[in-house]
Design a protein around this motif. Structure first.
Motif, PDB file in Angstrom:
ATOM      1  N   LYS A   5       5.268   1.855   6.265  1.00  0.00           N
ATOM      2  CA  LYS A   5       5.286   2.896   5.123  1.00  0.00           C
ATOM      3  C   LYS A   5       5.538   4.327   5.377  1.00  0.00           C
ATOM      4  N   MET A   6       4.867   4.649   6.331  1.00  0.00           N
ATOM      5  CA  MET A   6       4.747   6.060   6.556  1.00  0.00           C
ATOM      6  C   MET A   6       5.826   6.434   7.533  1.00  0.00           C
ATOM      7  N   ASN A 111      -3.981  11.122  -8.484  1.00  0.00           N
ATOM      8  CA  ASN A 111      -4.091   9.750  -7.407  1.00  0.00           C
ATOM      9  C   ASN A 111      -5.578   9.189  -7.675  1.00  0.00           C
ATOM     10  N   LYS A 115      -5.671   5.403  -8.769  1.00  0.00           N
ATOM     11  CA  LYS A 115      -6.477   4.609  -8.005  1.00  0.00           C
ATOM     12  C   LYS A 115      -7.474   3.892  -8.880  1.00  0.00           C
ATOM     13  N   LEU A 118      -5.220   1.137 -11.295  1.00  0.00           N
ATOM     14  CA  LEU A 118      -3.900   0.125 -10.691  1.00  0.00           C
ATOM     15  C   LEU A 118      -4.505  -0.824 -10.087  1.00  0.00           C
ATOM     16  N   ASN A 119      -4.106  -2.067 -10.307  1.00  0.00           N
ATOM     17  CA  ASN A 119      -4.339  -3.323  -9.375  1.00  0.00           C
ATOM     18  C   ASN A 119      -2.881  -3.266  -8.792  1.00  0.00           C
ATOM     19  N   ASP A 133       7.218  12.797  -6.288  1.00  0.00           N
ATOM     20  CA  ASP A 133       5.982  12.032  -5.475  1.00  0.00           C
ATOM     21  C   ASP A 133       5.305  11.431  -6.571  1.00  0.00           C
ATOM     22  N   ASN A 136       5.404   8.072  -4.773  1.00  0.00           N
ATOM     23  CA  ASN A 136       4.473   7.796  -3.621  1.00  0.00           C
ATOM     24  C   ASN A 136       3.107   7.486  -4.438  1.00  0.00           C
ATOM     25  N   TYR A 137       2.813   8.379  -5.379  1.00  0.00           N
ATOM     26  CA  TYR A 137       1.352   8.296  -5.728  1.00  0.00           C
ATOM     27  C   TYR A 137       1.191   6.780  -6.145  1.00  0.00           C
ATOM     28  N   ASN A 140       0.717   4.262  -3.500  1.00  0.00           N
ATOM     29  CA  ASN A 140      -0.218   4.489  -2.827  1.00  0.00           C
ATOM     30  C   ASN A 140      -1.164   3.346  -3.062  1.00  0.00           C
ATOM     31  N   TYR A 141      -1.207   3.021  -4.365  1.00  0.00           N
ATOM     32  CA  TYR A 141      -2.237   1.958  -4.764  1.00  0.00           C
ATOM     33  C   TYR A 141      -1.614   0.603  -5.232  1.00  0.00           C
ATOM     34  N   LEU A 280     -11.574   8.662  -1.955  1.00  0.00           N
ATOM     35  CA  LEU A 280     -10.285   9.001  -1.376  1.00  0.00           C
ATOM     36  C   LEU A 280     -10.346   9.977  -0.544  1.00  0.00           C
TER      37      LEU A 280
END
Lengths: 398, 398
Positions: A5-6, A111, A115, A118-119, A133, A136-137, A140-141, A280
């Motif tokens: 991913k990164m 975020n 966090k 979200l499932n 972004d 991306n946020y 992230n989850y 986090l």
């Protein structure tokens, strides 16, 4: 050996941030006065003098162990109480200390919220165009971005399309008003209408759909346009606020989350957001800045400065023949590129030392975003360059 | 309606943080002087006066737009350069500006590193006992915690077990020296031996295994015990440092990541960590504090204060008949509970207004962690209470 991913993100690094770095390099090469960097939302109005005074006050009048120590992950109770009371006074809400969580800016706050709710596989709606972004946020989850169309003239959400995009997996919608990149502000009627669509779908699917309102630009509205408070218009609204723009403190990373008692699953959500703040790696919003903010709740940045920039830029560019959306708020001008390829247009603009952000970064091709949170002089001096750019594309003066 | 993961975490919230909240409530009830809260690593030595002076200096002598504005996501270049030079002077390393990333404390830094390197399913080794949130940090990115045994007398890693626990999926090992909760410090020989095991396994599996060294306690070492610099002992070491304990600034969330040029995939990793800083919502380490730190690189906290606490506590408790690990560093005493059930023991201690953390929170049952970063008076005054507790368990004075 970094993650897949990164790896893909390093290849497609943020255009905006890359341009920020490029702007610094160009300033070294050509001299700062000859580079017109409209790429990033870094306010040019200094923090109000009350903020500077408050830093000295807090440091001089308190025990360093208190100022710089740990507090609850949700923040100092005194700061959270003061913010709740300020909101109640301003908007007639009914918040208390346990409706406010201090956050590491709005980006940190979003975020924490995502966090918490979200499932993996949950869907999050965003309205095009939107801040890059958010994707991306959400990812992230393990969340999935689902795009909703807006009216290409007013940039108000298309309510029919909104209804169509909601599924049983929809967990949230992120809104951003005043909007980055368009400057559009949603009216009370728009929020009510959105709320109706969401509520209806909640009933249909037996779900909760949180409206996460990203509000760093709340205090930047022009011509007396009102920015309604979303918790008054939807029962599952969560607000994420930041002092980055309103007090010109973007580097300090200070903001807060409003978690109204009325939202579904409030008690779990509030506790979970405190835990999410911890795990986090934020731990808590920066402590000194929390106490500084507490003393500056009535401070405002000099909005006439941005308003002046807005007018000069909008009038100047439309006179040169560019087609622009007149922004009601924030400090961005959304301008139509005279060619379809906005990235190519930005590359050509660079020849004139004009740094503009291509709108495809906001999932809305064919435009550029011009951040007018710069010095007024910079805007005035950029006009001859924009004139050359307009000439290259054969635009006709109005 | 919150996520399943967060639902389970709200049910099993951090014992340490819960105790922090409980301690505040007990202080209200019984009076702060009658509550002996040894639960959290909140330093009781104030930030050095140089820090207070530096805040005033930075604010008075710089443009607020610079102090509070955005900079690169990796931090101010001047701060990163100054830190690199300080490390080079102290340890004979060869770091430059592009080996340092400013982070939101060590917790923020570890999250940035793990976000950068972990694919879902990747394994991360931790050495028992270990800080409870390592598990949460690793699971944030879909990683899997794999525990490695340590010697129950010295708390040095069991190298045979380390070798055995490494698989083709092992992406990292997190170490923490001086250690929370034991106070143990790894010697150069221990680090070399660990490095050998890791390097051998890297060759065997054709992988990279990063050693992530969590170092908030680096500057808290007693009796002249040396804390070796891990990048000199292993080729894939990444250091995460925080000023929370060394300058008593835990609330400010300021630290840094050291990314040596020698690590595998350095260039991608460095860029990716900047991006991870952005997309996780940190954006950057708090700006004012970066500039303050830059002026205080030679400052040290008053370690004799903690050392005095350490001796009083260790001597006092062992005299009462408790069995304690003598800590070489950090500010925690790891004490054996006189019964197997450490949680039950902590509950009984609470009757005497003694707040201790059960060691099962650190995946090592049968002990308690006592944070001695409190006032010396607090330690002295707690001794009669500990004596009553010892009596309840029939311990014999030595």
């Amino acid at each position: 050996m970094i993650s897949d991913k990164m790896k893909s993100l390093t290849k497609n690094n943020s255009v905006i941030r890359a341009m920020f770095e490029e702007g610094k390099a160009m300033a070294k090469k050509y001299g700062a006065e000859n580079v017109f960097d409209f790429s990033i939302g870094n306010p040019n109005v200094p923090a109000p003098f009350e903020v500077v005074d408050a830093i000295a006050d807090v440091v001089n009048e308190n025990d360093p162990l208190y100022i710089h120590g740990y507090m609850s992950n949700t923040g100092y109770e005194s700061t959270r109480t003061a913010i709740a009371e300020k909101l109640n006074a301003d908007f007639g809400t009914n918040f208390g200390v346990n409706n406010i969580i201090m956050s590491v800016g709005a980006a940190g706050g979003i975020n924490v919220v995502l966090k918490t709710i979200l499932n993996p596989g949950d869907e999050v709606l965003v309205i095009r165009p939107y801040f890059v972004d958010y994707r991306n946020y959400v990812e992230n989850y393990g969340g999935v971005i689902v795009e909703v169309e807006s009216d290409p003239k007013t940039f108000m959400p298309n309510l029919e399309h909104l209804a169509k995009q909601i599924t049983a997996k929809t967990k949230a919608i992120i809104i951003n008003t005043p909007n980055n990149p368009t400057g559009a502000i949603y009216s009370a009627e728009t929020l009510d209408a959105m709320g109706e669509v969401l509520s209806k779908k909640e009933k249909e699917f037996g779900t909760s759909i949180y409206m996460v309102s990203d509000e760093p630009y709340r205090d930047l509205a022009y011509d007396g346009v009102e920015v309604p408070y979303v918790t008054l218009h939807y029962h599952n609204a969560i607000v994420v606020y930041s002092y980055s723009k309103s007090l010109s403190l973007p580097g300090e990373r200070i903001g807060y989350i409003v978690v109204p008692s009325e939202i579904d699953d409030y008690e779990d959500a509030f506790v979970a957001m405190g835990i999410a703040t911890r795990i986090l790696g934020f731990i808590n919003a920066p402590s000194l800045m929390q106490l500084v903010i507490e003393q500056c709740l009535d401070c405002k940045t000099d909005i006439s400065y941005y308003d002046n920039n807005r007018k000069t830029l909008y009038n100047g560019l439309t006179e040169l023949g560019f087609e622009c959306v007149k922004p009601d708020g924030a400090f961005y001008l959304f301008m139509k590129a005279p060619i379809d390829d906005d990235k190519e247009f930005c590359n050509i603009a660079k020849k004139y030392n004009l740094l503009l952000v291509p709108s495809s970064s906001f999932a809305w091709p064919g435009y550029v975003r011009i951040a007018y949170c710069v010095s007024h002089e910079k805007i005035v001096n950029s006009m001859p360059r924009f004139a050359e750019l307009a000439k290259e594309f054969g635009l006709e003066k109005k």
